[in-house]
Scaffold this motif. Sequence first.
Motif, PDB file in Angstrom:
ATOM      1  N   GLY A 138      47.392  38.047  52.435  1.00  0.00           N
ATOM      2  CA  GLY A 138      48.072  38.892  52.867  1.00  0.00           C
ATOM      3  C   GLY A 138      49.607  38.458  53.004  1.00  0.00           C
ATOM      4  O   GLY A 138      49.819  37.213  52.449  1.00  0.00           O
ATOM      5  N   SER A 139      50.296  38.910  53.894  1.00  0.00           N
ATOM      6  CA  SER A 139      51.704  38.712  54.256  1.00  0.00           C
ATOM      7  C   SER A 139      52.047  38.592  55.611  1.00  0.00           C
ATOM      8  O   SER A 139      53.305  38.335  56.246  1.00  0.00           O
ATOM      9  CB  SER A 139      52.672  39.247  53.582  1.00  0.00           C
ATOM     10  OG  SER A 139      52.559  40.739  54.015  1.00  0.00           O
ATOM     11  N   GLY A 140      50.972  38.825  56.738  1.00  0.00           N
ATOM     12  CA  GLY A 140      51.107  39.056  58.004  1.00  0.00           C
ATOM     13  C   GLY A 140      51.283  37.510  58.849  1.00  0.00           C
ATOM     14  O   GLY A 140      51.125  36.320  58.162  1.00  0.00           O
ATOM     15  N   PRO A 141      51.473  37.520  60.233  1.00  0.00           N
ATOM     16  CA  PRO A 141      51.683  36.316  60.740  1.00  0.00           C
ATOM     17  C   PRO A 141      50.393  35.434  61.004  1.00  0.00           C
ATOM     18  O   PRO A 141      50.522  34.293  61.220  1.00  0.00           O
ATOM     19  CB  PRO A 141      51.928  36.718  62.380  1.00  0.00           C
ATOM     20  CG  PRO A 141      51.369  38.187  62.436  1.00  0.00           C
ATOM     21  CD  PRO A 141      51.381  38.747  60.982  1.00  0.00           C
ATOM     22  N   TYR A 142      49.388  35.830  60.583  1.00  0.00           N
ATOM     23  CA  TYR A 142      48.305  34.933  60.512  1.00  0.00           C
ATOM     24  C   TYR A 142      47.558  34.938  59.068  1.00  0.00           C
ATOM     25  O   TYR A 142      47.521  35.778  58.437  1.00  0.00           O
ATOM     26  CB  TYR A 142      46.871  35.263  61.430  1.00  0.00           C
ATOM     27  CG  TYR A 142      47.148  35.104  62.802  1.00  0.00           C
ATOM     28  CD1 TYR A 142      47.124  33.854  63.319  1.00  0.00           C
ATOM     29  CD2 TYR A 142      47.418  36.202  63.741  1.00  0.00           C
ATOM     30  CE1 TYR A 142      47.396  33.763  64.811  1.00  0.00           C
ATOM     31  CE2 TYR A 142      47.442  35.891  65.226  1.00  0.00           C
ATOM     32  CZ  TYR A 142      47.560  34.639  65.564  1.00  0.00           C
ATOM     33  OH  TYR A 142      47.900  34.280  66.900  1.00  0.00           O
ATOM     34  N   ARG A 143      47.112  33.840  58.613  1.00  0.00           N
ATOM     35  CA  ARG A 143      46.375  33.492  57.280  1.00  0.00           C
ATOM     36  C   ARG A 143      44.940  33.185  57.424  1.00  0.00           C
ATOM     37  O   ARG A 143      44.630  32.718  58.582  1.00  0.00           O
ATOM     38  CB  ARG A 143      47.153  32.726  56.432  1.00  0.00           C
ATOM     39  CG  ARG A 143      47.027  31.454  56.958  1.00  0.00           C
ATOM     40  CD  ARG A 143      47.609  30.261  55.842  1.00  0.00           C
ATOM     41  NE  ARG A 143      48.182  29.042  56.428  1.00  0.00           N
ATOM     42  CZ  ARG A 143      46.799  27.969  56.539  1.00  0.00           C
ATOM     43  NH1 ARG A 143      45.756  28.503  55.705  1.00  0.00           N
ATOM     44  NH2 ARG A 143      47.252  26.953  56.855  1.00  0.00           N
ATOM     45  N   ILE A 144      44.174  33.483  56.547  1.00  0.00           N
ATOM     46  CA  ILE A 144      42.801  33.420  56.629  1.00  0.00           C
ATOM     47  C   ILE A 144      42.405  31.757  56.207  1.00  0.00           C
ATOM     48  O   ILE A 144      42.908  31.231  55.311  1.00  0.00           O
ATOM     49  CB  ILE A 144      41.854  33.967  55.783  1.00  0.00           C
ATOM     50  CG1 ILE A 144      42.134  35.391  56.151  1.00  0.00           C
ATOM     51  CG2 ILE A 144      40.365  33.558  55.710  1.00  0.00           C
ATOM     52  CD1 ILE A 144      41.214  36.238  55.404  1.00  0.00           C
ATOM     53  N   GLU A 145      41.921  30.962  57.364  1.00  0.00           N
ATOM     54  CA  GLU A 145      41.608  29.422  56.864  1.00  0.00           C
ATOM     55  C   GLU A 145      40.142  29.357  56.456  1.00  0.00           C
ATOM     56  O   GLU A 145      39.849  28.670  55.568  1.00  0.00           O
ATOM     57  CB  GLU A 145      41.762  28.870  58.268  1.00  0.00           C
ATOM     58  CG  GLU A 145      41.615  27.301  57.954  1.00  0.00           C
ATOM     59  CD  GLU A 145      42.210  26.559  59.255  1.00  0.00           C
ATOM     60  OE1 GLU A 145      41.459  26.161  60.148  1.00  0.00           O
ATOM     61  OE2 GLU A 145      43.686  26.280  59.297  1.00  0.00           O
ATOM     62  N   ARG A 146      39.381  30.154  56.941  1.00  0.00           N
ATOM     63  CA  ARG A 146      37.849  30.074  56.721  1.00  0.00           C
ATOM     64  C   ARG A 146      37.198  31.439  56.872  1.00  0.00           C
ATOM     65  O   ARG A 146      37.522  32.405  58.048  1.00  0.00           O
ATOM     66  CB  ARG A 146      37.062  29.035  57.458  1.00  0.00           C
ATOM     67  CG  ARG A 146      35.783  28.901  56.743  1.00  0.00           C
ATOM     68  CD  ARG A 146      34.884  27.744  57.791  1.00  0.00           C
ATOM     69  NE  ARG A 146      34.868  27.986  58.976  1.00  0.00           N
ATOM     70  CZ  ARG A 146      33.508  28.497  59.575  1.00  0.00           C
ATOM     71  NH1 ARG A 146      32.550  28.866  58.721  1.00  0.00           N
ATOM     72  NH2 ARG A 146      33.529  28.722  60.601  1.00  0.00           N
ATOM     73  N   LEU A 147      36.313  32.075  55.884  1.00  0.00           N
ATOM     74  CA  LEU A 147      35.760  33.438  56.069  1.00  0.00           C
ATOM     75  C   LEU A 147      34.364  33.264  55.479  1.00  0.00           C
ATOM     76  O   LEU A 147      34.193  32.759  54.346  1.00  0.00           O
ATOM     77  CB  LEU A 147      36.521  34.516  55.200  1.00  0.00           C
ATOM     78  CG  LEU A 147      36.190  35.965  55.603  1.00  0.00           C
ATOM     79  CD1 LEU A 147      37.163  36.860  55.295  1.00  0.00           C
ATOM     80  CD2 LEU A 147      34.805  36.212  54.684  1.00  0.00           C
ATOM     81  N   GLU A 148      33.517  33.422  56.540  1.00  0.00           N
ATOM     82  CA  GLU A 148      32.106  33.459  56.146  1.00  0.00           C
ATOM     83  C   GLU A 148      31.368  34.771  56.338  1.00  0.00           C
ATOM     84  O   GLU A 148      31.031  35.341  57.612  1.00  0.00           O
ATOM     85  CB  GLU A 148      31.277  32.469  56.907  1.00  0.00           C
ATOM     86  CG  GLU A 148      31.585  31.007  56.567  1.00  0.00           C
ATOM     87  CD  GLU A 148      30.812  29.942  57.368  1.00  0.00           C
ATOM     88  OE1 GLU A 148      29.875  30.450  58.153  1.00  0.00           O
ATOM     89  OE2 GLU A 148      30.943  28.774  57.219  1.00  0.00           O
ATOM     90  N   GLN A 149      31.428  35.639  55.238  1.00  0.00           N
ATOM     91  CA  GLN A 149      30.794  37.032  55.731  1.00  0.00           C
ATOM     92  C   GLN A 149      29.404  36.665  56.128  1.00  0.00           C
ATOM     93  O   GLN A 149      28.563  36.063  55.537  1.00  0.00           O
ATOM     94  CB  GLN A 149      31.016  37.749  54.201  1.00  0.00           C
ATOM     95  CG  GLN A 149      32.386  38.146  53.867  1.00  0.00           C
ATOM     96  CD  GLN A 149      32.591  39.063  52.775  1.00  0.00           C
ATOM     97  OE1 GLN A 149      32.773  38.403  51.554  1.00  0.00           O
ATOM     98  NE2 GLN A 149      32.029  40.344  52.813  1.00  0.00           N
ATOM     99  N   PRO A 150      29.002  37.731  56.772  1.00  0.00           N
ATOM    100  CA  PRO A 150      29.642  39.065  57.232  1.00  0.00           C
ATOM    101  C   PRO A 150      30.242  38.669  58.568  1.00  0.00           C
ATOM    102  O   PRO A 150      30.751  39.759  59.290  1.00  0.00           O
ATOM    103  CB  PRO A 150      28.424  39.950  57.408  1.00  0.00           C
ATOM    104  CG  PRO A 150      27.209  39.145  57.866  1.00  0.00           C
ATOM    105  CD  PRO A 150      27.394  37.837  57.059  1.00  0.00           C
ATOM    106  N   ALA A 151      29.945  37.361  59.501  1.00  0.00           N
ATOM    107  CA  ALA A 151      30.215  37.544  60.851  1.00  0.00           C
ATOM    108  C   ALA A 151      31.220  36.627  61.419  1.00  0.00           C
ATOM    109  O   ALA A 151      31.681  36.713  62.559  1.00  0.00           O
ATOM    110  CB  ALA A 151      28.985  36.967  61.468  1.00  0.00           C
ATOM    111  N   ASN A 152      31.886  35.748  60.486  1.00  0.00           N
ATOM    112  CA  ASN A 152      32.775  34.838  61.129  1.00  0.00           C
ATOM    113  C   ASN A 152      34.186  34.740  60.250  1.00  0.00           C
ATOM    114  O   ASN A 152      33.942  34.721  58.846  1.00  0.00           O
ATOM    115  CB  ASN A 152      32.142  33.353  61.202  1.00  0.00           C
ATOM    116  CG  ASN A 152      31.128  33.165  62.097  1.00  0.00           C
ATOM    117  OD1 ASN A 152      31.176  33.253  63.480  1.00  0.00           O
ATOM    118  ND2 ASN A 152      29.935  33.256  61.734  1.00  0.00           N
ATOM    119  N   ILE A 153      35.345  34.658  60.853  1.00  0.00           N
ATOM    120  CA  ILE A 153      36.667  34.411  60.504  1.00  0.00           C
ATOM    121  C   ILE A 153      37.442  33.552  61.207  1.00  0.00           C
ATOM    122  O   ILE A 153      37.452  33.768  62.543  1.00  0.00           O
ATOM    123  CB  ILE A 153      37.284  35.904  60.258  1.00  0.00           C
ATOM    124  CG1 ILE A 153      36.347  36.840  59.221  1.00  0.00           C
ATOM    125  CG2 ILE A 153      38.626  35.625  59.530  1.00  0.00           C
ATOM    126  CD1 ILE A 153      36.904  38.175  59.088  1.00  0.00           C
TER     127      ILE A 153
END
Length: 517
Positions: free
Chosen positions: A182-197
């Motif tokens: 995206g382009s928002g103030p936070y970026r994804i560093e780690r994403l583990e579906q379905p429960a952790n971001i």
Amino acid sequence: MSWRRMKVVGASLATVLMMAGCAGQGAPSSPTPEHPVKVVGPFELHSLDPSTAGGFFTRLQVAETLVDADTQGNLQPGLSTRWDASADGLSWRFTLRPDALFHDGTAVTADAVASALQAARAKGGTPLSTAPVTTITADGGTVRVDLAKKFAPLAAVLAHTGTQILAPSSYGPGNAVTKVVGSGPYRIERLEQPANIELTAFEEWQGRKPAISKVQYQAAGRAESRTLMAESGQADVTFGIDPTSLQRLERASNVTIEDVTLPRTILLKINSGHEILGDVRVRRALSMALDRESMATAVLRDPEMAATQLFPPSLPAWHQHSVTPLTHDPSGARGLLAQAGWHPGDDGTLERNGKKFAVSLRTFPDRPELPILATAIQAKLKGLGIALDVKVGNSSEIPAGHQDGSLELGLYARNYALVPDPLVTLADDFGADGADYGAMGWNNAILTSTLNTMASGSDPGGQPDGRRKVTEILQSELPVIPVAWYRQSAVVSKRVEGLSLDPLERSWRLTDLTWAK
């Protein structure tokens, strides 16, 4: 898109108890700006696509839409700094924020935005897919949207979370979303579906920098688990606490409670084409049978959430103080039923021409208060001599019953600000053909004409009169019966300051948070 496509994730209470035992180790009394704020909620993430992930990534402030909205639903700049319609209303231009960047370092160009919107438009069931759009193109530093007919709420539709603007690198073959850039103030560093971001602040963000640079989101499906995590300090901000637990947490010394009334209403959907329920006197009697204040007090622990009309006070432009409120009137209900030809049989159940007044109600447990409210409704209708069979199943059974005509009554919650202008949702719910979560077997030509006139924008000065007329018709005809409004609450650790809840649920406003001094 609402959260209803997200299923609750299971969580082991034993695991949470073990975590709580060492809560102090992960919750320093004086956190640094680099220490992550921990957010816990009830929903898991099964899809990265904005059309099916709901507002997950706008709430976390990872992705933006072209248009934003304030807490009153007034449209505000998002990725677009301004928008203008042509004189005939058939062509709109959206000017992009200069020098905006995606999280992969690429520029937010008109071509990238147009491509993202074209992908969103191709996904069925979203407001953009049903808007009268013919083309979406890039034109220099602007995005041009052409229409087949005038459609005044277009800018509001482009604030819907299904129109989140993602970078071209987010898409794989067939425009499938494979990652969220995206382009928002936070970026994804780690994403583990379905429960952790895990999120981190985007250094190139053009706005005010977040005071807390890291965020951890964890899904916990069990209400008691979320309560324990909030109480023990395992969570800094916790959503989805049940009313009973909230009452207990109000007495806790280490947390505060924030709440806000949402533009969401629990409704009793009526099959107005049904041989019994098609009589407006019967629908009014059902409404009069409901003791909304008692139900709101007992189930939601909040008598102010008793719905006296369709639109809650959190939609001030649509909430009508002049309309006659829906009230509890068992005597009046019996009178209307008698006028409609229904009289008690030998066993107390109402009968007419040898046929008993027996109908079924479908609901689902995704929102735990719904089955409890359904049981309360069943008891109230039994007092009038109506045999109500409550069926608790999957949420999909209500739209399925609408489509095949088998639904008699349905109980669910409807959010009227998925698009900041409720007109878009209303035009869908109460159009000539009805809708899965709107009218069934019912149409009012004056209401349809009023909604169409409002959507065309041909009479801007007539909008207040139009909203009043819509409310009065729905209040009188009751194709859906309002039961209760909603108040969202969040439990906030006293380590954290600055949380304010968005009644439109577009953002969790994590960028406003600071660690307490």
